[in-house]
Scaffold this motif. Structure first.
Motif, PDB file in Angstrom:
ATOM      1  N   THR A   1       2.749  38.875 -11.132  1.00  0.00           N
ATOM      2  CA  THR A   1       1.936  39.816 -11.902  1.00  0.00           C
ATOM      3  C   THR A   1       1.762  41.135 -11.142  1.00  0.00           C
ATOM      4  OG1 THR A   1       0.744  37.985 -12.949  1.00  0.00           O
ATOM      5  CG2 THR A   1      -0.309  40.150 -13.003  1.00  0.00           C
ATOM      6  N   THR A   2       1.524  41.034  -9.841  1.00  0.00           N
ATOM      7  CA  THR A   2       1.353  42.230  -9.015  1.00  0.00           C
ATOM      8  C   THR A   2       2.652  43.016  -8.930  1.00  0.00           C
ATOM      9  OG1 THR A   2      -0.411  41.192  -7.725  1.00  0.00           O
ATOM     10  CG2 THR A   2       0.754  43.030  -6.695  1.00  0.00           C
ATOM     11  N   PHE A   3       3.765  42.325  -8.789  1.00  0.00           N
ATOM     12  CA  PHE A   3       5.069  43.001  -8.736  1.00  0.00           C
ATOM     13  C   PHE A   3       5.369  43.714 -10.046  1.00  0.00           C
ATOM     14  CE2 PHE A   3       7.542  40.541  -5.206  1.00  0.00           C
ATOM     15  CZ  PHE A   3       6.545  40.865  -4.295  1.00  0.00           C
ATOM     16  N   ALA A   4       5.066  43.059 -11.161  1.00  0.00           N
ATOM     17  CA  ALA A   4       5.315  43.683 -12.465  1.00  0.00           C
ATOM     18  C   ALA A   4       4.479  44.951 -12.613  1.00  0.00           C
ATOM     19  CB  ALA A   4       5.000  42.695 -13.589  1.00  0.00           C
ATOM     20  N   ALA A   5       3.223  44.902 -12.179  1.00  0.00           N
ATOM     21  CA  ALA A   5       2.353  46.083 -12.251  1.00  0.00           C
ATOM     22  C   ALA A   5       2.855  47.202 -11.350  1.00  0.00           C
ATOM     23  CB  ALA A   5       0.931  45.701 -11.862  1.00  0.00           C
ATOM     24  N   ALA A   6       3.630  46.832 -10.308  1.00  0.00           N
ATOM     25  CA  ALA A   6       4.186  47.825  -9.380  1.00  0.00           C
ATOM     26  C   ALA A   6       5.549  48.336  -9.834  1.00  0.00           C
ATOM     27  CB  ALA A   6       4.298  47.227  -7.983  1.00  0.00           C
ATOM     28  N   GLY A   7       5.977  47.933 -11.041  1.00  0.00           N
ATOM     29  CA  GLY A   7       7.197  48.481 -11.610  1.00  0.00           C
ATOM     30  C   GLY A   7       8.424  47.617 -11.511  1.00  0.00           C
ATOM     31  N   ALA A   8       8.304  46.420 -10.937  1.00  0.00           N
ATOM     32  CA  ALA A   8       9.475  45.553 -10.776  1.00  0.00           C
ATOM     33  C   ALA A   8       9.879  44.900 -12.092  1.00  0.00           C
ATOM     34  CB  ALA A   8       9.193  44.468  -9.744  1.00  0.00           C
ATOM     35  N   GLN A   9      11.159  44.595 -12.203  1.00  0.00           N
ATOM     36  CA  GLN A   9      11.672  43.755 -13.279  1.00  0.00           C
ATOM     37  C   GLN A   9      11.604  42.322 -12.757  1.00  0.00           C
ATOM     38  OE1 GLN A   9      15.282  45.317 -15.290  1.00  0.00           O
ATOM     39  NE2 GLN A   9      15.184  46.967 -13.773  1.00  0.00           N
ATOM     40  N   VAL A  10      10.618  41.576 -13.227  1.00  0.00           N
ATOM     41  CA  VAL A  10      10.297  40.291 -12.631  1.00  0.00           C
ATOM     42  C   VAL A  10      11.047  39.144 -13.309  1.00  0.00           C
ATOM     43  CG1 VAL A  10       8.444  38.631 -12.219  1.00  0.00           C
ATOM     44  CG2 VAL A  10       8.035  41.072 -11.871  1.00  0.00           C
ATOM     45  N   VAL A  11      11.560  38.253 -12.466  1.00  0.00           N
ATOM     46  CA  VAL A  11      12.139  36.993 -12.940  1.00  0.00           C
ATOM     47  C   VAL A  11      11.169  35.887 -12.548  1.00  0.00           C
ATOM     48  CG1 VAL A  11      14.086  35.399 -12.883  1.00  0.00           C
ATOM     49  CG2 VAL A  11      14.477  37.874 -12.629  1.00  0.00           C
ATOM     50  N   LEU A  12      10.629  35.212 -13.545  1.00  0.00           N
ATOM     51  CA  LEU A  12       9.701  34.109 -13.331  1.00  0.00           C
ATOM     52  C   LEU A  12      10.469  32.809 -13.197  1.00  0.00           C
ATOM     53  CD1 LEU A  12       7.191  35.079 -16.157  1.00  0.00           C
ATOM     54  CD2 LEU A  12       6.806  35.382 -13.697  1.00  0.00           C
ATOM     55  N   HIS A  13       9.986  31.935 -12.335  1.00  0.00           N
ATOM     56  CA  HIS A  13      10.668  30.649 -12.151  1.00  0.00           C
ATOM     57  C   HIS A  13       9.658  29.507 -12.109  1.00  0.00           C
ATOM     58  CE1 HIS A  13      11.386  27.326  -9.299  1.00  0.00           C
ATOM     59  NE2 HIS A  13      12.451  27.153 -10.051  1.00  0.00           N
ATOM     60  N   GLY A  14      10.061  28.386 -12.681  1.00  0.00           N
ATOM     61  CA  GLY A  14       9.277  27.164 -12.578  1.00  0.00           C
ATOM     62  C   GLY A  14      10.030  26.031 -13.242  1.00  0.00           C
ATOM     63  N   ARG A  15       9.422  24.871 -13.226  1.00  0.00           N
ATOM     64  CA  ARG A  15      10.040  23.719 -13.903  1.00  0.00           C
ATOM     65  C   ARG A  15       9.386  23.433 -15.251  1.00  0.00           C
ATOM     66  NH1 ARG A  15      10.078  19.093  -9.386  1.00  0.00           N
ATOM     67  NH2 ARG A  15       7.982  19.946  -9.060  1.00  0.00           N
ATOM     68  N   ASP A  16       8.215  24.044 -15.485  1.00  0.00           N
ATOM     69  CA  ASP A  16       7.463  23.840 -16.718  1.00  0.00           C
ATOM     70  C   ASP A  16       7.630  25.070 -17.607  1.00  0.00           C
ATOM     71  OD1 ASP A  16       5.528  23.646 -18.709  1.00  0.00           O
ATOM     72  OD2 ASP A  16       4.037  22.736 -17.387  1.00  0.00           O
ATOM     73  N   ALA A  17       8.461  24.948 -18.644  1.00  0.00           N
ATOM     74  CA  ALA A  17       8.771  26.086 -19.510  1.00  0.00           C
ATOM     75  C   ALA A  17       7.532  26.623 -20.215  1.00  0.00           C
ATOM     76  CB  ALA A  17       9.828  25.691 -20.540  1.00  0.00           C
ATOM     77  N   SER A  18       6.613  25.745 -20.615  1.00  0.00           N
ATOM     78  CA  SER A  18       5.415  26.206 -21.323  1.00  0.00           C
ATOM     79  C   SER A  18       4.499  26.994 -20.389  1.00  0.00           C
ATOM     80  CB  SER A  18       4.664  25.022 -21.938  1.00  0.00           C
ATOM     81  OG  SER A  18       4.235  24.111 -20.937  1.00  0.00           O
ATOM     82  N   ALA A  19       4.386  26.560 -19.135  1.00  0.00           N
ATOM     83  CA  ALA A  19       3.574  27.301 -18.162  1.00  0.00           C
ATOM     84  C   ALA A  19       4.197  28.660 -17.875  1.00  0.00           C
ATOM     85  CB  ALA A  19       3.433  26.496 -16.874  1.00  0.00           C
ATOM     86  N   LEU A  20       5.517  28.712 -17.786  1.00  0.00           N
ATOM     87  CA  LEU A  20       6.205  29.989 -17.598  1.00  0.00           C
ATOM     88  C   LEU A  20       5.959  30.922 -18.770  1.00  0.00           C
ATOM     89  CD1 LEU A  20       9.757  29.177 -16.146  1.00  0.00           C
ATOM     90  CD2 LEU A  20       7.865  30.332 -15.000  1.00  0.00           C
ATOM     91  N   ALA A  21       5.978  30.360 -19.974  1.00  0.00           N
ATOM     92  CA  ALA A  21       5.754  31.173 -21.173  1.00  0.00           C
ATOM     93  C   ALA A  21       4.361  31.790 -21.161  1.00  0.00           C
ATOM     94  CB  ALA A  21       5.945  30.317 -22.423  1.00  0.00           C
ATOM     95  N   ALA A  22       3.382  31.054 -20.632  1.00  0.00           N
ATOM     96  CA  ALA A  22       2.017  31.579 -20.574  1.00  0.00           C
ATOM     97  C   ALA A  22       1.938  32.777 -19.631  1.00  0.00           C
ATOM     98  CB  ALA A  22       1.060  30.478 -20.121  1.00  0.00           C
ATOM     99  N   VAL A  23       2.616  32.689 -18.480  1.00  0.00           N
ATOM    100  CA  VAL A  23       2.630  33.822 -17.548  1.00  0.00           C
ATOM    101  C   VAL A  23       3.397  34.982 -18.158  1.00  0.00           C
ATOM    102  CG1 VAL A  23       3.322  34.615 -15.253  1.00  0.00           C
ATOM    103  CG2 VAL A  23       2.466  32.285 -15.554  1.00  0.00           C
ATOM    104  N   ARG A  24       4.516  34.692 -18.794  1.00  0.00           N
ATOM    105  CA  ARG A  24       5.319  35.752 -19.403  1.00  0.00           C
ATOM    106  C   ARG A  24       4.548  36.487 -20.484  1.00  0.00           C
ATOM    107  NH1 ARG A  24      10.736  35.307 -23.137  1.00  0.00           N
ATOM    108  NH2 ARG A  24      11.606  37.359 -22.636  1.00  0.00           N
ATOM    109  N   SER A  25       3.696  35.765 -21.195  1.00  0.00           N
ATOM    110  CA  SER A  25       2.916  36.415 -22.256  1.00  0.00           C
ATOM    111  C   SER A  25       1.984  37.476 -21.684  1.00  0.00           C
ATOM    112  CB  SER A  25       2.112  35.367 -23.036  1.00  0.00           C
ATOM    113  OG  SER A  25       1.082  34.815 -22.234  1.00  0.00           O
TER     114      SER A  25
END
Length: 250
Positions: free
Chosen positions: A25-49
């Protein structure tokens, strides 16, 4: 600088919750194109939202080389490069125990999740950065690997200590390619999980044991990661930064 990571591609492993989500979240606010990673697709979707559709989700197990190779290929297919790698994923389900009571199974599980997973992650993405002749790698250790304690989880602590030396060796090998590598070692961070499971009186007691008289927050770690990922730290490599409120003092 308003966007210190402007347009840089950053992969944060284990970013579906906790420290990884805060860093992403901090990297995205600093202008980065962030790639999120995890094993739980639904949890990743929540962060992506929270970050927006530009954030790219990838799933996989960091202890499985084929999963990491697939993730690398997906990232390169979309972005064509990787500028920042935060090897954050790692965990333990063990509890403190005398060494003679530690099972071989639990020992291997902690080493695999925390040390081998970091090694395999770096091994997979390092050639990409070498070809670019640029990049920044941040690994996650722990205060458990910095200061011996009777209450430590021995295998977890050994793995995290290994991550530190691995990072310093990495810095020495990768430096000639324009790649920096540094390590963060947090201590007693009040993630959502810790806030839920550590009783309030225990939190107060732990806070009093720190020179700064408080516990850390995910944002404390995220801001340290942002510094190490940015050009503000361009002359820093091979160091371990204790994000620990002074708890790790000689």
């Amino acid at each position: 600088m308003t966007n210190p990571l402007n347009d840089r591609v950053a992969l944060v492993t284990g970013s579906s919750r906790g420290l990884g989500a805060a860093i992403a979240t901090t990297f995205a606010a600093a202008g980065a194109q962030v790639v999120l990673h995890g094993r739980d697709a639904s949890a990743l979707a929540a962060v992506r939202s929270r970050l927006g559709a530009a954030a790219m989700p990838v799933t996989g197990d960091i202890t499985v080389s084929s999963d990491l190779a697939r993730m690398r290929d997906e990232i390169l297919a979309r972005h064509g490069r990787l500028d920042i790698l935060v090897a954050n994923a790692g965990s333990t389900t063990s509890r403190p125990a005398p060494i003679e009571d530690i099972t071989e199974e639990s020992w291997r599980a902690d080493i695999d999740r925390n040390l081998t997973g970091t090694f395999l992650t770096v091994k997979t993405f390092l050639p990409v950065m070498k070809e670019q002749r640029s990049g920044t790698i941040i690994t996650l250790s722990s205060a458990a690997g910095r200061k011996p304690s009777e209450r430590t989880i021995v295998a977890y602590a050994a793995a995290k200590a290994g991550v530190q030396l691995f990072t310093q060796d990495l810095a020495a090998q990768a430096g000639p390619y324009g790649i920096r590598a540094n390590c963060l070692a947090p201590e007693t961070i009040l993630t959502e999980t810790n806030q839920r499971w550590i009783p309030a009186d225990v939190q107060r007691s732990l806070a009093e044991a720190h020179p700064l008289r408080r516990l850390g927050t995910p944002q404390d770690v995220a801001q340290a990661a942002l510094f190490l990922a940015s050009d503000a730290s361009s002359w820093i490599t091979g160091v371990v930064v204790d994000v620990a409120g002074g708890a790790v003092l000689a």
